[in-house]
Write an enzyme that holds these catalytic residues in place. Structure first.
Site, mmCIF file in Angstrom:
data_model
loop_
_atom_site.group_PDB
_atom_site.id
_atom_site.type_symbol
_atom_site.label_atom_id
_atom_site.label_comp_id
_atom_site.label_asym_id
_atom_site.label_seq_id
_atom_site.Cartn_x
_atom_site.Cartn_y
_atom_site.Cartn_z
ATOM 1 N N ASN A 117 0.907 -1.304 -0.101
ATOM 2 C CA ASN A 117 -0.135 0.046 -0.089
ATOM 3 C C ASN A 117 1.138 1.212 0.136
ATOM 4 O OD1 ASN A 117 -1.358 2.240 0.999
ATOM 5 N ND2 ASN A 117 -3.090 0.984 1.527
ATOM 6 N N GLU A 125 -11.271 -9.298 3.181
ATOM 7 C CA GLU A 125 -9.837 -8.884 3.278
ATOM 8 C C GLU A 125 -10.046 -8.902 5.186
ATOM 9 O OE1 GLU A 125 -7.158 -5.862 1.750
ATOM 10 O OE2 GLU A 125 -6.658 -5.538 3.786
ATOM 11 N N THR A 146 -6.260 6.547 10.211
ATOM 12 C CA THR A 146 -6.538 5.494 8.924
ATOM 13 C C THR A 146 -7.678 4.667 9.134
ATOM 14 O OG1 THR A 146 -5.105 3.518 8.080
ATOM 15 C CG2 THR A 146 -5.014 3.865 10.580
ATOM 16 N N THR A 147 -7.922 3.708 8.167
ATOM 17 C CA THR A 147 -8.993 2.852 8.301
ATOM 18 C C THR A 147 -9.197 2.077 9.604
ATOM 19 O OG1 THR A 147 -8.580 2.401 5.946
ATOM 20 C CG2 THR A 147 -10.652 1.286 7.077
ATOM 21 N N ARG A 189 3.864 18.739 1.943
ATOM 22 C CA ARG A 189 4.259 20.026 1.288
ATOM 23 C C ARG A 189 3.685 20.387 -0.103
ATOM 24 N NH1 ARG A 189 9.438 21.983 2.705
ATOM 25 N NH2 ARG A 189 9.526 21.746 4.975
ATOM 26 N N ARG A 191 -9.089 8.085 -1.360
ATOM 27 C CA ARG A 191 -10.206 8.582 -0.313
ATOM 28 C C ARG A 191 -10.993 9.905 -0.642
ATOM 29 N NH1 ARG A 191 -8.346 6.507 5.286
ATOM 30 N NH2 ARG A 191 -10.136 7.764 6.072
ATOM 31 N N HIS A 249 -3.844 -4.829 7.735
ATOM 32 C CA HIS A 249 -3.820 -3.597 8.620
ATOM 33 C C HIS A 249 -3.112 -3.800 9.801
ATOM 34 C CE1 HIS A 249 -5.293 0.279 10.280
ATOM 35 N NE2 HIS A 249 -5.291 -0.342 11.336
ATOM 36 N N GLY A 250 -2.125 -2.834 10.157
ATOM 37 C CA GLY A 250 -1.154 -3.072 11.394
ATOM 38 C C GLY A 250 -0.058 -3.952 11.277
ATOM 39 N N GLY A 256 1.223 -1.360 4.353
ATOM 40 C CA GLY A 256 1.457 0.027 4.116
ATOM 41 C C GLY A 256 2.592 0.412 4.916
ATOM 42 N N HIS A 257 1.891 0.893 6.101
ATOM 43 C CA HIS A 257 2.914 1.886 6.668
ATOM 44 C C HIS A 257 3.799 1.475 7.086
ATOM 45 C CE1 HIS A 257 4.006 4.219 10.550
ATOM 46 N NE2 HIS A 257 3.089 5.204 9.872
ATOM 47 N N ASP A 293 -0.226 4.580 -0.175
ATOM 48 C CA ASP A 293 -0.746 5.889 0.265
ATOM 49 C C ASP A 293 0.339 6.744 1.019
ATOM 50 O OD1 ASP A 293 -2.908 4.608 -0.600
ATOM 51 O OD2 ASP A 293 -3.763 4.267 1.548
ATOM 52 N N HIS A 294 1.157 6.218 2.035
ATOM 53 C CA HIS A 294 1.775 6.893 2.627
ATOM 54 C C HIS A 294 3.017 7.675 2.130
ATOM 55 C CE1 HIS A 294 -1.052 6.682 5.868
ATOM 56 N NE2 HIS A 294 -0.798 5.205 5.717
ATOM 57 N N HIS A 332 -5.543 3.695 -1.722
ATOM 58 C CA HIS A 332 -6.690 3.944 -1.176
ATOM 59 C C HIS A 332 -7.155 5.627 -1.665
ATOM 60 C CE1 HIS A 332 -9.629 4.361 2.603
ATOM 61 N NE2 HIS A 332 -10.147 4.557 1.686
ATOM 62 N N ARG A 343 -6.593 12.861 0.796
ATOM 63 C CA ARG A 343 -5.819 13.495 1.745
ATOM 64 C C ARG A 343 -4.385 12.959 1.418
ATOM 65 N NH1 ARG A 343 -6.937 10.241 7.205
ATOM 66 N NH2 ARG A 343 -9.016 11.057 7.015
ATOM 67 N N GLU A 384 -8.578 0.507 -2.813
ATOM 68 C CA GLU A 384 -9.304 0.504 -1.677
ATOM 69 C C GLU A 384 -10.252 1.813 -1.852
ATOM 70 O OE1 GLU A 384 -6.787 1.124 1.902
ATOM 71 O OE2 GLU A 384 -5.854 -0.849 1.622
HETATM 72 N N1 PXP Z 1 -5.993 -3.079 4.090
HETATM 73 C C1 PXP Z 1 -6.571 -2.062 4.261
HETATM 74 C C2 PXP Z 1 -8.223 -2.624 3.583
HETATM 75 C C3 PXP Z 1 -6.579 -0.645 4.604
HETATM 76 O O1 PXP Z 1 -7.387 0.167 4.760
HETATM 77 C C4 PXP Z 1 -4.910 -0.712 4.940
HETATM 78 C C5 PXP Z 1 -4.704 0.882 5.568
HETATM 79 O O2 PXP Z 1 -4.940 1.867 4.574
HETATM 80 C C6 PXP Z 1 -4.037 -1.438 4.972
HETATM 81 C C7 PXP Z 1 -4.451 -2.933 4.485
HETATM 82 C C8 PXP Z 1 -2.884 -1.226 5.191
HETATM 83 O O3 PXP Z 1 -2.508 -1.139 6.680
HETATM 84 P P1 PXP Z 1 -1.320 -0.640 7.153
HETATM 85 O O4 PXP Z 1 -1.019 0.764 6.658
HETATM 86 O O5 PXP Z 1 -1.405 -0.695 8.613
HETATM 87 O O6 PXP Z 1 -0.325 -1.611 6.793
#
Ligand code: PXP
Length: 246
Positions: free
Chosen positions: A7, A151, A100-101, A18, A45, A191-192, A213-214, A9-10, A43, A49, A70
């Site tokens: 992922n 998921e 976050t979600t 910036r 959104r 997630h996480g 992702g993160h 996104d970040h 994602h 963002r 997403e």
């Molecule tokens: N899966 C879904 C559906 C999510 O919404 C997210 C967070 O955007 C992730 C996976 C990834 O989560 P993380 O950034 O905590 O790894």
């Protein structure tokens, strides 16, 4: 062996700090592919963002592996997905004030609205996945409304405190995988998940995709995206379930 969805996104979050044009999440996606990602996840959104419409468009043009979008069930974003045609759409809950979600989509409570979104996405040829908590009623409802995949929210495991909470969360995931397969659903997780905690979910039988992702983006600050993805892939391989010999 479960596939790794990265992922990105970040990477866009850093760019948006910036409001400039670097770092480019599209570049990150290409680097993630070179590191062995089997899927690129983003994602879009409603508040834009981090990832924006241009990113989504260019990701669609340039990604050569599976592209997983997403998204909320809002009509505006369903319209965009139907037009964009990512390989897969993962429907998630979305609240503007969240970081976050948080938790899964309430497929039971939102069944009518979810059903409409699923039908439109499937008609466009998109594989549709539900990001849900590993609860029997949510899994049943996801199968009933026509999702191809679920998921399972791994946040319950990632945020668990102490061994008994961790064991209970892993048990819920194991039951969720079984229940999903029993209804013919593909089962993903996310997630996480981090380099430190991924091993205990990676070893469960039945996950076909993890979306992370993160933690990968954080590691990429120090070692680069390609290497960060390689390291996560190596953990999935090292700790992945052993194939049973029949
Ligand atoms: N899966 C879904 C559906 C999510 O919404 C997210 C967070 O955007 C992730 C996976 C990834 O989560 P993380 O950034 O905590 O790894």
């Amino acid at each position: 062996m479960a596939h790794l969805g990265v992922n990105i996104d970040h990477v866009a979050t850093v760019r948006q700090a910036r409001r400039t044009d670097e770092p480019d999440p599209v570049w990150a996606a290409a680097e993630a592919e070179l590191g062995g990602a089997e899927c690129i996840t983003f994602h879009l959104r409603e508040d834009r963002r981090h990832v924006n419409d241009r990113d989504a468009r260019v990701l669609k043009e340039t990604t050569s592996v599976k592209l997983n979008m997403e998204m909320a069930i809002a009509k505006e974003v369903v319209d965009i997905a139907v037009d964009l045609k990512p390989t897969q759409a993962t429907l998630v809950p979305e609240r503007r004030e969240e970081l976050t979600t948080e938790g899964g989509l309430d497929v039971v409570g939102l069944k009518d609205r979810v059903e409409v979104a699923v039908a439109r996405l499937k008609e466009a040829g998109i594989v549709v996945s539900a990001f849900i908590e590993p609860l029997p009623e949510q899994i049943e409802a996801s199968a009933d409304v026509g999702f191809d995949a679920i998921e399972l929210w791994t946040g319950g495991y990632a945020h668990a405190k102490g061994e008994s909470e961790t064991e209970a969360a892993l048990m819920r995931l194991t039951m969720g995988i079984k229940a999903g397969h029993a209804r013919g659903l593909e089962v993903h997780g996310g997630h996480g998940l981090t380099y430190r905690n991924v091993s205990r979910v990676a070893c469960l039988h039945g996950f076909s995709e993890f979306n992370i992702g993160h933690s990968i983006v954080s590691r990429s600050v120090f070692v680069g995206m390609r290497e960060a993805v390689r390291e996560m892939k190596a953990l999935l391989v090292r700790h992945g379930p052993r194939e049973s010999v029949s």
